[in-house]
Design an enzyme around this catalytic site. Structure first.
Site, PDB file in Angstrom:
ATOM      1  N   ARG A 112       7.719   8.999   8.598  1.00 30.23           N
ATOM      2  CA  ARG A 112       7.410  10.124   7.724  1.00 30.23           C
ATOM      3  C   ARG A 112       5.892  10.247   7.642  1.00 30.23           C
ATOM      4  O   ARG A 112       5.204   9.261   7.409  1.00 30.23           O
ATOM      5  CB  ARG A 112       7.994   9.934   6.323  1.00 30.23           C
ATOM      6  CG  ARG A 112       7.727  11.143   5.416  1.00 30.23           C
ATOM      7  CD  ARG A 112       8.080  10.874   3.981  1.00 30.23           C
ATOM      8  NE  ARG A 112       9.525  10.752   3.808  1.00 30.23           N
ATOM      9  CZ  ARG A 112      10.087  10.414   2.645  1.00 30.23           C
ATOM     10  NH1 ARG A 112       9.322  10.144   1.613  1.00 30.23           N
ATOM     11  NH2 ARG A 112      11.396  10.343   2.534  1.00 30.23           N
ATOM     12  N   CYS A 122      12.841   7.868  -1.967  1.00 30.23           N
ATOM     13  CA  CYS A 122      11.486   7.684  -2.470  1.00 30.23           C
ATOM     14  C   CYS A 122      11.542   7.660  -3.996  1.00 30.23           C
ATOM     15  O   CYS A 122      12.142   8.545  -4.616  1.00 30.23           O
ATOM     16  CB  CYS A 122      10.586   8.822  -1.983  1.00 30.23           C
ATOM     17  SG  CYS A 122       8.965   8.839  -2.781  1.00 30.23           S
ATOM     18  N   GLU A 156       9.701  -1.746   1.086  1.00 31.43           N
ATOM     19  CA  GLU A 156       9.500  -3.190   1.038  1.00 31.43           C
ATOM     20  C   GLU A 156      10.386  -3.845  -0.005  1.00 31.43           C
ATOM     21  O   GLU A 156      10.948  -4.922   0.213  1.00 31.43           O
ATOM     22  CB  GLU A 156       8.024  -3.491   0.740  1.00 31.43           C
ATOM     23  CG  GLU A 156       7.050  -2.939   1.775  1.00 31.43           C
ATOM     24  CD  GLU A 156       6.525  -1.544   1.428  1.00 31.43           C
ATOM     25  OE1 GLU A 156       5.424  -1.198   1.873  1.00 31.43           O
ATOM     26  OE2 GLU A 156       7.248  -0.787   0.714  1.00 31.43           O
ATOM     27  N   ILE A 185       0.856  -1.183   0.000  1.00 30.81           N
ATOM     28  CA  ILE A 185       0.000   0.000   0.000  1.00 30.81           C
ATOM     29  C   ILE A 185       0.890   1.230   0.000  1.00 30.81           C
ATOM     30  O   ILE A 185       1.757   1.375   0.872  1.00 30.81           O
ATOM     31  CB  ILE A 185      -0.952   0.002   1.205  1.00 30.81           C
ATOM     32  CG1 ILE A 185      -1.875  -1.218   1.140  1.00 30.81           C
ATOM     33  CG2 ILE A 185      -1.775   1.283   1.233  1.00 30.81           C
ATOM     34  CD1 ILE A 185      -2.771  -1.392   2.347  1.00 30.81           C
ATOM     35  N   GLU A 186       0.703   2.100  -0.971  1.00 28.65           N
ATOM     36  CA  GLU A 186       1.525   3.300  -1.078  1.00 28.65           C
ATOM     37  C   GLU A 186       1.330   4.162   0.171  1.00 28.65           C
ATOM     38  O   GLU A 186       0.213   4.345   0.647  1.00 28.65           O
ATOM     39  CB  GLU A 186       1.137   4.047  -2.358  1.00 28.65           C
ATOM     40  CG  GLU A 186       2.054   5.177  -2.728  1.00 28.65           C
ATOM     41  CD  GLU A 186       1.688   6.451  -2.008  1.00 28.65           C
ATOM     42  OE1 GLU A 186       2.625   7.135  -1.569  1.00 28.65           O
ATOM     43  OE2 GLU A 186       0.490   6.738  -1.867  1.00 28.65           O
ATOM     44  N   SER A 187       2.442   4.678   0.710  1.00 24.42           N
ATOM     45  CA  SER A 187       2.430   5.257   2.053  1.00 24.42           C
ATOM     46  C   SER A 187       1.594   6.530   2.167  1.00 24.42           C
ATOM     47  O   SER A 187       0.905   6.728   3.168  1.00 24.42           O
ATOM     48  CB  SER A 187       3.863   5.532   2.521  1.00 24.42           C
ATOM     49  OG  SER A 187       4.514   6.426   1.641  1.00 24.42           O
ATOM     50  N   ASP A 237      14.957   8.204   2.509  1.00 26.10           N
ATOM     51  CA  ASP A 237      14.332   7.277   3.454  1.00 26.10           C
ATOM     52  C   ASP A 237      15.453   6.642   4.275  1.00 26.10           C
ATOM     53  O   ASP A 237      16.285   5.916   3.731  1.00 26.10           O
ATOM     54  CB  ASP A 237      13.538   6.195   2.724  1.00 26.10           C
ATOM     55  CG  ASP A 237      12.326   6.743   1.992  1.00 26.10           C
ATOM     56  OD1 ASP A 237      11.645   7.616   2.557  1.00 26.10           O
ATOM     57  OD2 ASP A 237      12.064   6.299   0.859  1.00 26.10           O
TER      58      ASP A 237
END
Length: 275
Positions: free
Chosen positions: A251, A183, A223, A85-87, A190
């Site tokens: 974040r 990112c 991931e 799932i995209e953050s 990150d």
């Protein structure tokens, strides 16, 4: 759809209108097979088991009287689910609870489990905690490699740096706080700490540290970085057993902590000093 298409259409980096009413459609899944295909592995033959462990520090909703409740959330998404799932979409989804009334906390948990499991394509567990029940600060256990003398020339992943030394079989836990990737959409850094536990022919510590540093300019999701680290060590060093656990910094009120292992079981959730 290619990985580049997925990134382009992701809400990450897009201008955003923050919703404050419950809206599960905000979740943006990304197919895991995009990374698996690039590595030549299939979902039914993955060399690892594991989980993506998310901690959320900005969860709130209203009770039936309109009074806010605040919780810290722990979400565990199976590593073999069909999607990550995209953050940013995850954050927007959690924000959509802010002005929504629910009769009970159990209803909130049930909605989150249903929505996240559907988006991830796997059974997601949800645990909400009161603020005073949050985990205390701990440290990753193992020998820290960060003070090894090292000349560095690789800042994109260089698996060839991974080497074993001799024929001695060891079982050890190694830690570094020097892992950094970027990112894939915004280019923002990150930062992470990482623990590598294995049994097998001794891995050269200097080469391992140089390899971890080589992710410094890699643009990829948390991931996928951890899965690639696991698979590179697994394929090049051929340990008898291997676990890779990264704790990324928070974040937008979320931290993501991918865990990949050749062994069954799930990790503890030790909040680190930088988290």
């Amino acid at each position: 759809m290619t990985e580049n298409d997925v990134v382009i259409h992701s809400p990450l980096g897009q201008e955003t209108v923050y919703a404050n009413q419950y809206d599960p459609s905000l979740l943006y899944p990304i197919a895991r097979h995009l990374n698996w295909d690039a590595r030549g592995v299939q979902r039914d033959s993955l060399p690892f088991k594991g989980v993506d462990l998310w901690n959320a520090y900005e969860i709130s909703w209203l009770n039936t009287d309109g009074k806010p409740l605040v919780r810290i959330g722990e979400f565990r998404i199976p590593a073999n689910s069909s999607h990550i799932i995209e953050s940013k979409s995850f954050k927007l989804y959690l924000n959509s609870f802010n002005l929504t009334r629910f009769a009970t906390e159990a209803e909130v948990v049930s909605r989150m489990q249903q929505d996240l499991s559907q988006a991830a394509g796997g059974a997601v567990s949800v645990r909400l905690m009161k603020v005073n029940d949050a985990a205390p600060i701990e440290r990753l256990q193992g020998e820290c490699l960060d003070e090894l003398p090292l000349k560095v020339s690789h800042y994109t992943p260089a698996p060839e740096l991974l080497q074993t030394s001799g024929h001695r079989i060891v079982e050890e836990s190694l830690v570094s706080h020097l892992l950094k990737s970027n990112c894939p959409v915004t280019g923002q850094p990150d930062w992470a700490s990482i623990q590598i536990r294995y049994k097998g022919t001794a891995i050269d510590h200097t080469g391992l540290l140089a390899y971890l540093i080589s992710y410094r300019e890699k643009g990829d999701f948390h991931e996928q970085c951890v899965e690639n680290i696991f698979m590179d060590i697994w394929q090049r060093c051929k340990p008898q057993k291997l676990t890779v656990y990264a704790r990324y910094l928070r974040r937008g009120g979320l931290d993501i902590n991918p865990y990949r292992s050749s062994l069954a079981g799930e990790p503890n959730n030790p909040r680190l000093s930088r988290q």
